[in-house]
Design an enzyme around this catalytic site. Structure first.
Site, PDB file in Angstrom:
ATOM      1  CG  ASP A  15      -1.702   1.201   1.434  1.00  0.00           C
ATOM      2  OD1 ASP A  15      -2.352   1.628   0.468  1.00  0.00           O
ATOM      3  OD2 ASP A  15      -1.681   1.775   2.543  1.00  0.00           O
ATOM      4  CG  LEU A  16       1.619   5.770  -1.706  1.00  0.00           C
ATOM      5  CD1 LEU A  16       3.075   5.545  -2.084  1.00  0.00           C
ATOM      6  CD2 LEU A  16       0.950   6.679  -2.740  1.00  0.00           C
ATOM      7  CG  ASP A  17      -1.708   7.550   0.720  1.00  0.00           C
ATOM      8  OD1 ASP A  17      -1.083   8.600   0.651  1.00  0.00           O
ATOM      9  OD2 ASP A  17      -2.416   7.114  -0.211  1.00  0.00           O
ATOM     10  NE  ARG A  60      -9.033  12.421  -4.839  1.00  0.00           N
ATOM     11  CZ  ARG A  60      -8.507  12.633  -6.054  1.00  0.00           C
ATOM     12  NH1 ARG A  60      -9.101  13.464  -6.890  1.00  0.00           N
ATOM     13  NH2 ARG A  60      -7.397  12.032  -6.428  1.00  0.00           N
ATOM     14  CD  GLU A  65      -3.660  -1.707   2.990  1.00  0.00           C
ATOM     15  OE1 GLU A  65      -3.723  -0.873   3.917  1.00  0.00           O
ATOM     16  OE2 GLU A  65      -4.004  -1.442   1.839  1.00  0.00           O
ATOM     17  CG  ASP A  66      -1.820   2.513   6.490  1.00  0.00           C
ATOM     18  OD1 ASP A  66      -2.164   2.139   5.344  1.00  0.00           O
ATOM     19  OD2 ASP A  66      -2.062   3.647   6.932  1.00  0.00           O
ATOM     20  CB  SER A 111      -2.188   2.878  -3.563  1.00  0.00           C
ATOM     21  OG  SER A 111      -2.704   4.118  -3.115  1.00  0.00           O
ATOM     22  CB  ALA A 112      -7.528   3.668  -2.262  1.00  0.00           C
ATOM     23  CE  LYS A 136      -4.034   6.658   9.328  1.00  0.00           C
ATOM     24  NZ  LYS A 136      -3.243   6.189  10.468  1.00  0.00           N
ATOM     25  CB  THR A 163       0.444  10.854   2.004  1.00  0.00           C
ATOM     26  OG1 THR A 163       0.223   9.460   1.956  1.00  0.00           O
ATOM     27  CG2 THR A 163       1.596  11.234   1.101  1.00  0.00           C
ATOM     28  CE  LYS A 183      -5.921  -0.809  -0.887  1.00  0.00           C
ATOM     29  NZ  LYS A 183      -4.751  -0.098  -0.336  1.00  0.00           N
TER      30      LYS A 183
HETATM   31  C1  G6P Z   1      -5.315   6.195   0.270  1.00  0.00           C
HETATM   32  C2  G6P Z   1      -5.455   6.990   1.542  1.00  0.00           C
HETATM   33  C3  G6P Z   1      -6.843   7.576   1.667  1.00  0.00           C
HETATM   34  C4  G6P Z   1      -7.187   8.368   0.413  1.00  0.00           C
HETATM   35  C5  G6P Z   1      -7.113   7.470  -0.797  1.00  0.00           C
HETATM   36  C6  G6P Z   1      -7.402   8.219  -2.097  1.00  0.00           C
HETATM   37  O1  G6P Z   1      -5.981   5.002   0.397  1.00  0.00           O
HETATM   38  O2  G6P Z   1      -5.189   6.171   2.665  1.00  0.00           O
HETATM   39  O3  G6P Z   1      -6.899   8.392   2.806  1.00  0.00           O
HETATM   40  O4  G6P Z   1      -8.471   8.929   0.523  1.00  0.00           O
HETATM   41  O5  G6P Z   1      -5.811   6.905  -0.884  1.00  0.00           O
HETATM   42  O6  G6P Z   1      -6.372   9.113  -2.342  1.00  0.00           O
HETATM   43  P1  G6P Z   1      -6.347  10.224  -3.471  1.00  0.00           P
HETATM   44  O7  G6P Z   1      -4.892  10.642  -3.517  1.00  0.00           O
HETATM   45  O8  G6P Z   1      -6.783   9.599  -4.742  1.00  0.00           O
HETATM   46  O9  G6P Z   1      -7.263  11.313  -3.047  1.00  0.00           O
HETATM   47 MG    MG Z   2      -2.725   3.133   3.611  1.00  0.00          MG
END
Ligand code: G6P
Ligand code: MG
Length: 217
Positions: free
Chosen positions: A8-10, A48, A168-169, A113-114, A44, A16, A144
């Site tokens: 996962d990224l964030d 969006r 994953e977090d 990642s989302a 998390k 972030t 997710k």
């Molecule tokens: C990740 C973050 C979420 C965020 C989502 C969409 O999963 O944990 O907090 O809402 O990405 O991110 P974006 O950059 O597309 O707004």
């Molecule tokens: Mg995350």
């Protein structure tokens, strides 16, 4: 058996969440209500669009479709301004150590990642070259905890889902990995990520013997 590793990224590679929080808080304040760090936990791993729906529920606000679309765009403009100057100093500790370890062993690596901002963030922090494929909010339709993002990542890596490991977090992310029948590794509070197969506070707690063991099994 060929193994694949999905990150996962964030909250896993970079922190972030603080920038997402600032951008959502600004929008909430503009709409006349507050948004706390505790409430930000609910965001998390959540898309969006779903985040904005939750934010409006928190503020008890209704929105026309036009307002909804405008606020989504405004939030992202603010978020992009916060991440504009991100650099390698924002990579979470020991993430490159694990990526490098996998790369040296030719283990395929994916991002799952989302976020629709995933690729530019990886570029800014200088980690893009580690990833064989990127599956993010631009490629999937189901968020997710639906396993779509991880199943697509496995497919693109050419690895069976049960041979994939996911870092994953987010609670929703751990659930998505479990539903994909992958090995879920929770990064963060183990009292929150109770469904993860393994738990670590962060990558400084993950040694390469453990990673090698995951590769060998
Ligand atoms: C990740 C973050 C979420 C965020 C989502 C969409 O999963 O944990 O907090 O809402 O990405 O991110 P974006 O950059 O597309 O707004
Ligand atoms: Mg995350």
């Amino acid at each position: 058996m060929k193994k694949g590793f999905i990150f996962d990224l964030d909250g896993v590679i970079v922190d972030t969440a603080k920038y997402h929080y600032l951008a959502w808080k600004k929008l909430a304040n503009q709409l006349g209500f507050d948004f706390t760090k505790e409430q930000n936990e609910l965001f998390k791993g959540v898309s969006r669009k779903r985040c904005l729906e939750i934010l409006l529920e928190i503020g008890n606000r209704k929105a026309t479709q036009e307002e909804f679309d405008t606020w989504m765009v405004e939030k992202n403009i603010d978020y992009l301004a916060y991440i504009k100057n991100m650099d390698a100093s924002e990579i979470l500790p020991d993430v490159p150590k694990i990526l490098q370890f996998l790369k040296e062993r030719n283990i395929p690596i994916a991002l799952g990642s989302a976020s629709k901002n995933a690729q530019p963030i990886l570029e800014k922090v200088g980690l893009l070259h580690y990833f064989d494929t990127i599956v993010d909010g631009n490629n999937v339709t189901k968020a997710k905890p639906d396993p779509e993002v991880f199943l697509l990542a496995a497919k693109q890596l050419g690895v069976k889902p049960e041979d994939c490991v996911v870092f994953e977090d987010a609670v929703a992310g751990v659930e998505a990995a479990n539903r994909a029948e992958m090995i879920s590794i929770g990064i963060g509070d183990k009292n929150v990520l109770t469904k993860a197969k393994y738990n670590f506070n962060d990558f400084t707690q993950i040694d390469t013997y453990f990673v090698q063991e995951l590769i060998n099994r």
